[in-house]
Design a protein around this motif. Structure first.
Motif, PDB file in Angstrom:
ATOM      1  N   ASP A 217       1.120  -0.949   0.333  1.00  0.00           N
ATOM      2  CA  ASP A 217      -0.092   0.190  -0.095  1.00  0.00           C
ATOM      3  C   ASP A 217       0.491   1.518  -0.244  1.00  0.00           C
ATOM      4  O   ASP A 217       0.720   2.051  -0.939  1.00  0.00           O
ATOM      5  N   LEU A 218       1.694   1.127   0.795  1.00  0.00           N
ATOM      6  CA  LEU A 218       3.065   2.318   1.024  1.00  0.00           C
ATOM      7  C   LEU A 218       3.184   2.663  -0.534  1.00  0.00           C
ATOM      8  O   LEU A 218       4.076   3.699  -0.430  1.00  0.00           O
ATOM      9  N   MET A 219       4.242   1.671  -1.519  1.00  0.00           N
ATOM     10  CA  MET A 219       4.273   2.006  -2.325  1.00  0.00           C
ATOM     11  C   MET A 219       3.772   2.533  -3.376  1.00  0.00           C
ATOM     12  O   MET A 219       4.135   3.293  -4.293  1.00  0.00           O
ATOM     13  N   MET A 220       2.591   1.951  -3.089  1.00  0.00           N
ATOM     14  CA  MET A 220       1.349   2.342  -4.485  1.00  0.00           C
ATOM     15  C   MET A 220       1.099   3.560  -4.188  1.00  0.00           C
ATOM     16  O   MET A 220       1.086   4.879  -5.541  1.00  0.00           O
ATOM     17  N   TYR A 221       1.230   4.186  -2.971  1.00  0.00           N
ATOM     18  CA  TYR A 221       0.788   5.292  -2.361  1.00  0.00           C
ATOM     19  C   TYR A 221       2.364   6.513  -2.815  1.00  0.00           C
ATOM     20  O   TYR A 221       2.314   7.770  -3.511  1.00  0.00           O
ATOM     21  N   GLN A 222       3.317   5.695  -3.307  1.00  0.00           N
ATOM     22  CA  GLN A 222       4.448   6.031  -3.411  1.00  0.00           C
ATOM     23  C   GLN A 222       4.419   6.840  -4.701  1.00  0.00           C
ATOM     24  O   GLN A 222       4.957   7.836  -5.280  1.00  0.00           O
ATOM     25  N   THR A 223       3.645   5.849  -5.831  1.00  0.00           N
ATOM     26  CA  THR A 223       2.950   6.125  -6.945  1.00  0.00           C
ATOM     27  C   THR A 223       2.750   7.290  -7.709  1.00  0.00           C
ATOM     28  O   THR A 223       2.878   7.891  -8.619  1.00  0.00           O
ATOM     29  N   HIS A 224       2.105   8.753  -6.471  1.00  0.00           N
ATOM     30  CA  HIS A 224       1.811   9.254  -7.014  1.00  0.00           C
ATOM     31  C   HIS A 224       2.956  10.559  -7.927  1.00  0.00           C
ATOM     32  O   HIS A 224       2.703  11.141  -8.268  1.00  0.00           O
ATOM     33  N   VAL A 225       3.129  10.488  -7.584  1.00  0.00           N
ATOM     34  CA  VAL A 225       5.232  11.032  -8.002  1.00  0.00           C
ATOM     35  C   VAL A 225       5.244  11.557  -9.144  1.00  0.00           C
ATOM     36  O   VAL A 225       5.465  11.968 -10.001  1.00  0.00           O
ATOM     37  N   ASP A 226       5.202   9.724 -10.031  1.00  0.00           N
ATOM     38  CA  ASP A 226       5.137   9.651 -10.966  1.00  0.00           C
ATOM     39  C   ASP A 226       3.833   9.489 -11.837  1.00  0.00           C
ATOM     40  O   ASP A 226       4.050  10.371 -13.045  1.00  0.00           O
ATOM     41  N   GLU A 227       2.843   9.028 -11.507  1.00  0.00           N
ATOM     42  CA  GLU A 227       1.764  10.192 -11.835  1.00  0.00           C
ATOM     43  C   GLU A 227       1.348  11.364 -11.899  1.00  0.00           C
ATOM     44  O   GLU A 227       1.246  11.646 -13.655  1.00  0.00           O
ATOM     45  N   SER A 228       2.266  11.833 -11.100  1.00  0.00           N
ATOM     46  CA  SER A 228       1.860  14.206 -11.763  1.00  0.00           C
ATOM     47  C   SER A 228       2.900  13.984 -12.453  1.00  0.00           C
ATOM     48  O   SER A 228       2.770  14.445 -12.853  1.00  0.00           O
ATOM     49  N   LEU A 229       4.054  13.754 -12.628  1.00  0.00           N
ATOM     50  CA  LEU A 229       4.965  13.878 -13.569  1.00  0.00           C
ATOM     51  C   LEU A 229       5.201  13.008 -14.720  1.00  0.00           C
ATOM     52  O   LEU A 229       4.824  14.138 -15.813  1.00  0.00           O
ATOM     53  N   ALA A 230       3.844  11.594 -15.277  1.00  0.00           N
ATOM     54  CA  ALA A 230       3.638  11.848 -15.600  1.00  0.00           C
ATOM     55  C   ALA A 230       2.226  12.571 -16.567  1.00  0.00           C
ATOM     56  O   ALA A 230       1.646  13.358 -17.815  1.00  0.00           O
ATOM     57  N   ALA A 231       0.991  13.642 -15.897  1.00  0.00           N
ATOM     58  CA  ALA A 231       0.550  14.410 -16.298  1.00  0.00           C
ATOM     59  C   ALA A 231       0.869  15.426 -16.580  1.00  0.00           C
ATOM     60  O   ALA A 231       0.046  16.416 -17.727  1.00  0.00           O
ATOM     61  N   ILE A 232       2.208  15.718 -17.048  1.00  0.00           N
ATOM     62  CA  ILE A 232       2.935  17.019 -17.215  1.00  0.00           C
ATOM     63  C   ILE A 232       3.509  16.902 -18.720  1.00  0.00           C
ATOM     64  O   ILE A 232       4.356  17.725 -18.522  1.00  0.00           O
ATOM     65  N   GLU A 233       4.430  15.365 -18.709  1.00  0.00           N
ATOM     66  CA  GLU A 233       5.271  15.492 -19.482  1.00  0.00           C
ATOM     67  C   GLU A 233       5.193  16.028 -20.399  1.00  0.00           C
ATOM     68  O   GLU A 233       6.126  15.953 -21.677  1.00  0.00           O
ATOM     69  N   HIS A 234       4.170  16.345 -21.495  1.00  0.00           N
ATOM     70  CA  HIS A 234       4.279  16.592 -22.839  1.00  0.00           C
ATOM     71  C   HIS A 234       4.415  18.096 -22.097  1.00  0.00           C
ATOM     72  O   HIS A 234       3.361  18.870 -23.784  1.00  0.00           O
ATOM     73  N   SER A 235       3.926  18.742 -21.478  1.00  0.00           N
ATOM     74  CA  SER A 235       4.079  20.279 -21.749  1.00  0.00           C
ATOM     75  C   SER A 235       6.017  20.799 -21.966  1.00  0.00           C
ATOM     76  O   SER A 235       6.244  21.145 -20.998  1.00  0.00           O
ATOM     77  N   ASP A 236       5.814  20.935 -22.517  1.00  0.00           N
ATOM     78  CA  ASP A 236       7.465  20.936 -23.342  1.00  0.00           C
ATOM     79  C   ASP A 236       7.532  22.343 -22.920  1.00  0.00           C
ATOM     80  O   ASP A 236       8.333  22.807 -22.900  1.00  0.00           O
ATOM     81  N   ASP A 237       6.187  23.452 -22.778  1.00  0.00           N
ATOM     82  CA  ASP A 237       6.620  25.330 -22.162  1.00  0.00           C
ATOM     83  C   ASP A 237       7.128  24.768 -20.471  1.00  0.00           C
ATOM     84  O   ASP A 237       7.209  25.854 -20.122  1.00  0.00           O
ATOM     85  N   LEU A 238       6.877  23.485 -19.860  1.00  0.00           N
ATOM     86  CA  LEU A 238       6.846  24.155 -18.403  1.00  0.00           C
ATOM     87  C   LEU A 238       8.871  23.765 -17.838  1.00  0.00           C
ATOM     88  O   LEU A 238       9.012  23.708 -18.257  1.00  0.00           O
ATOM     89  N   PRO A 239       8.409  25.129 -17.352  1.00  0.00           N
ATOM     90  CA  PRO A 239      10.397  24.710 -16.866  1.00  0.00           C
ATOM     91  C   PRO A 239      11.028  23.168 -16.122  1.00  0.00           C
ATOM     92  O   PRO A 239       9.964  22.846 -15.503  1.00  0.00           O
ATOM     93  N   GLU A 240      12.006  23.206 -16.220  1.00  0.00           N
ATOM     94  CA  GLU A 240      12.365  22.153 -15.617  1.00  0.00           C
ATOM     95  C   GLU A 240      12.234  22.241 -14.592  1.00  0.00           C
ATOM     96  O   GLU A 240      12.079  21.079 -13.687  1.00  0.00           O
ATOM     97  N   VAL A 241      12.534  23.449 -13.972  1.00  0.00           N
ATOM     98  CA  VAL A 241      12.672  23.345 -12.569  1.00  0.00           C
ATOM     99  C   VAL A 241      11.126  22.942 -11.825  1.00  0.00           C
ATOM    100  O   VAL A 241      11.331  22.261 -10.664  1.00  0.00           O
TER     101      VAL A 241
END
Length: 405
Positions: A217-241
């Motif tokens: 359960d904890l490992m699944m919870y921590q995947t929300h970071v990857d999910e958040s990144l996936a939501a913005i991965e195609h936003s080319d204009d988004l600053p790397e920072v």
């Protein structure tokens, strides 16, 4: 190099240093990179006719807007020069609270639509959040006390939604107080809206405080970071920072965080700031998303957390104070109140709007109490779940209209 240009010559990618001329009298907070035509239209609608741009930090009038972030300087935590960045001691007013509440509701709607798009698997438009960030920043720095006050009153309807908006507000305030440049402040505020959005992909039963989870359960919870990144991965204009903040806001300087176990200077400084704000906001949220701790206990817990950069924790405490505006307090007289104004000469004796009697268990007429002028005093901070009262309803219908009376 600084250069004066007309608003009609301003294009995305330019760095606006300041507003030079306004037809109207609207105060405009303008420093930073212009990321969209919508921002330019906002400036134009407020009467801005000329701006000063910095060509060393952004595009020149003859250059095409660039989507490359390769030249983006790495941010760093500014040195502590003992500058006192505190919330103004000016009293809250109905007008400032109404303006902040109007923006708060608009922001909630925009963020809700963004989260709904993510949950349904549709592409979410990050540009709308970038535009929203500009409005949040303007309100934060014109009505900072009011925005802090509203962020302290948890509605409880959608914890993730409120958490995202509160993080955006407090990251802007803390980044500014810590001495980051204006562009970094904008990036921090935008990242606050984005960094936990991946939680919409998790099963509802996992959206609880992390300490309640273990194993798979904890490992699944921590995947929300990857999910958040996936939501913005195609936003080319988004600053790397911004992407770095999203990916690293659960890292800790002692190496105890995730997903990569980074430590110390390997963590983006604005992500270190995000870690402080994320912990502060989450600890004040009601169940199931957070712990609903009283503010004083939250700040004490942050000060004892070795995984957080303590320079930033101290800044946050300095900005908010021991009893932040909008926080709930219990008085020795048996009354509950909302802190409405700080007292710079004695942080233990703020002004409080009392509204509830613990002894009778009923709401009472709202009264402003200046604790420097009477015998009553604060007994403790309290959490939003300690008393069965509809605080959001009271705040909107009673507190805001009467706060200036």
């Amino acid at each position: 190099m600084l250069q004066r240009i007309a608003i009609d010559d301003l294009t995305p990618g330019m760095y606006v240093n300041r507003v030079l001329d306004e037809a109207g009298k609207v105060k405009v907070r303008s420093k930073g990179v212009v990321r969209s035509d919508a921002v330019i239209n906002q400036l134009r609608s407020k009467g801005v006719e000329f701006v000063e741009i910095d060509t060393d930090k952004g595009n020149t009038p003859a250059a095409e807007p660039s989507s490359s972030n390769a030249a983006e300087p790495a941010s760093e935590i500014p040195p502590d020069n003992n500058v006192n960045h505190e919330v103004s001691s000016e009293p809250l007013t109905s007008d400032s609270l109404k303006a902040a509440e109007q923006l708060f509701q608009k922001a909630m709607a925009i963020q809700q639509n963004f989260l709904n798009q993510l949950k349904s698997g549709k592409g979410a438009d990050v540009n709308k959040l970038s535009t929203l960030t500009q409005e949040i920043l303007e309100c934060v720095f014109e009505n900072q006390a009011a925005m802090i006050c509203l962020s302290m009153v948890q509605r409880g309807n959608d914890s993730l939604l409120e958490h995202s908006l509160n993080c955006s507000i407090h990251m802007a305030i803390l980044a500014d107080a810590a001495g980051f440049d204006q562009q970094s402040v904008e990036y921090a505020s935008l990242a606050g809206l984005l960094m936990d959005t991946g939680m919409v992909k998790l099963p509802p039963e996992l959206c609880v405080p992390e300490e309640q989870l273990s194993g798979t359960d904890l490992m699944m919870y921590q995947t929300h970071v990857d999910e958040s990144l996936a939501a913005i991965e195609h936003s080319d204009d988004l600053p790397e920072v911004v992407k770095d903040i999203v990916s690293q806001h659960h890292e800790r300087i002692d190496g105890s965080g995730y997903p990569k176990g980074l430590s110390g200077n390997d963590i983006e400084p604005l992500a270190q700031l995000a870690a402080v704000v994320d912990e502060f906001s989450r600890s004040g949220m009601p169940a199931p998303f957070g712990n609903a701790m009283p503010t004083s206990k939250i700040l004490k817990a942050l000060a004892n957390n070795k995984g957080l950069e303590q320079t930033l924790v101290n800044r946050l405490i300095g900005v908010l104070g021991i009893y932040p505006i909008g926080s709930l307090v219990k008085l020795k007289s048996g009354k509950l109140g909302i802190v409405s104004r700080r007292n710079p000469s004695n942080l233990l004796q703020p002004q409080v709007m009392t509204f509830y009697s613990i002894n009778s268990g009923h709401f009472q007429e709202v009264k402003r109490v200046d604790l420097t002028k009477g015998s009553d005093e604060i007994e403790s901070s309290i959490g939003p779940d300690e008393f069965a009262i509809n605080l959001p309803k009271f705040f909107t219908e009673v507190f805001i209209p009467q706060v200036s009376e």
